[in-house]
Design an enzyme around this catalytic site. Structure first.
Site, mmCIF file in Angstrom:
data_model
loop_
_atom_site.group_PDB
_atom_site.id
_atom_site.type_symbol
_atom_site.label_atom_id
_atom_site.label_comp_id
_atom_site.label_asym_id
_atom_site.label_seq_id
_atom_site.Cartn_x
_atom_site.Cartn_y
_atom_site.Cartn_z
ATOM 1 N N SER A 9 1.089 -0.832 -0.504
ATOM 2 C CA SER A 9 0.346 0.024 0.006
ATOM 3 C C SER A 9 1.060 1.035 -0.165
ATOM 4 O O SER A 9 2.428 0.885 0.081
ATOM 5 C CB SER A 9 -0.924 -0.197 1.405
ATOM 6 O OG SER A 9 -1.492 1.576 1.628
ATOM 7 N N TYR A 57 -2.236 -1.301 10.030
ATOM 8 C CA TYR A 57 -1.989 -1.228 9.182
ATOM 9 C C TYR A 57 -0.512 -0.855 8.622
ATOM 10 O O TYR A 57 0.315 -1.709 7.229
ATOM 11 C CB TYR A 57 -3.302 -0.926 8.226
ATOM 12 C CG TYR A 57 -3.313 -0.757 6.539
ATOM 13 C CD1 TYR A 57 -3.869 -1.767 6.574
ATOM 14 C CD2 TYR A 57 -3.229 -0.176 6.338
ATOM 15 C CE1 TYR A 57 -4.146 -1.748 5.246
ATOM 16 C CE2 TYR A 57 -3.187 0.005 4.728
ATOM 17 C CZ TYR A 57 -4.236 -1.154 4.066
ATOM 18 O OH TYR A 57 -4.118 -1.767 2.743
#
Ligand code: NAD
Length: 260
Positions: free
Chosen positions: A142, A155
């Site tokens: 990401s 995350y």
């Protein structure tokens, strides 16, 4: 260089980014194992992929379950004859400020993203090394593999960890022609993101429109979401690339959010 005739196992392929990668791979002649925890959605995805004229199989696995992962990768090889490409993509999101983050949520998120990447990689490389045909491992990172955002402690930590894992797999896999790379998308409208918009609005006390404009897309060059197709095209490139020239790398696909 192409994915034609190769076998790709894609985790989280019953939805969102993983599903689109499966479709694009199939349209380019790859055979697909749809690996997911959601049986009904995985079966539906397999039916759609078979309709594109390639072989496909459902592999039900929770990527955090060691035995299920080992059995699932074995099933892919049994049903489709090989595993040439692993796309480690399954993921979840949980947002909260760190002072309120439940330890159980931290562990759940780290397990799916990091343990899942480790377990699927370990099971896949055993087959790739034994078959002696090389292979490609693609991790779904990401922009949060490079950058931080508020509310996303596990995350961001997990997505950074995938870059470290990919570099090790690139070094160890080189002698076997096994490459490892990371795709780092910006925000993509999938169920994972749609769920976050109201959650972030509540946590930051702003409107949902402001979450999209002033949080998610604030640093893009054009205020646009990245699409599942944008990410799938990057996966096609990494999956089809057949030499060790391209390994241990990470590619940001984000409308310019975070420029390396
Ligand atoms: P999604 O929710 O649409 O799909 C995720 C899939 O993973 C689902 O099919 C789900 O059933 C599966 N899954 C969840 N937990 C699992 C488990 N324990 N074992 C096996 N399968 C499991 O999400 P998405 O947006 O397509 O996300 C896919 C990946 O892309 C994730 O790793 C996510 O972090 C990453 N990513 C997404 C975005 C985005 O904006 N959507 C941006 C960057 C990176």
């Amino acid at each position: 260089m192409s994915v034609k005739g190769k076998v790709a196992l894609i985790t989280g392929a019953a939805s969102g980014i993983g599903k689109r990668i499966a479709e694009v791979y199939a349209d380019n002649g790859a055979h697909i194992a749809v690996a997911d925890i959601n049986q009904a959605a995985a079966d539906a995805a397999v039916a759609e992929i078979k309709a594109r004229g390639v072989n496909a199989t459902t592999v039900i696995m929770d990527v955090t379950d060691e035995d299920a992962v080992n059995a699932g990768i074995d099933k892919c090889v049994k049903d489709l004859g090989s595993i040439d490409i692993l796309v480690s993509n399954a993921g979840i999101q949980i947002v909260n400020p760190i002072e309120d983050f439940a330890y159980a949520d931290w562990k759940k998120l780290m397990a799916i993203h990091v343990d899942g990447a480790f377990l699927t990689t370990r099971a896949a490389v055993k087959h790739m090394y034994a078959a002696g045909k090389g292979g490609a491992i693609i991790y779904m990172g990401s922009v949060h593999s490079k950058e931080a955002s508020k509310l996303k402690a596990p995350y961001v930590a997990a997505k950074h960890a995938l870059i470290g894992l990919a570099k090790v797999v690139a070094k160890e896999g080189a002698a076997h022609g096994v490459r490892a790379n990371v795709i780092c998308p910006g925000f993509v409208r999938t169920p994972l993101v749609d769920k976050q918009i109201p959650e972030q609005a509540k946590a930051l006390n702003i409107s949902e429109a402001d979450v999209i404009k002033n949080v998610m897309l604030k640093d893009t060059v054009d205020g646009e979401f990245t699409t599942v197709d944008d990410v799938a095209q990057c996966a096609l490139f990494f999956g089809g690339f057949e030499t060790n020239a391209l390994t241990g790398q990470s590619l940001v696909v984000s409308h310019g959010w975070f420029m390396q």
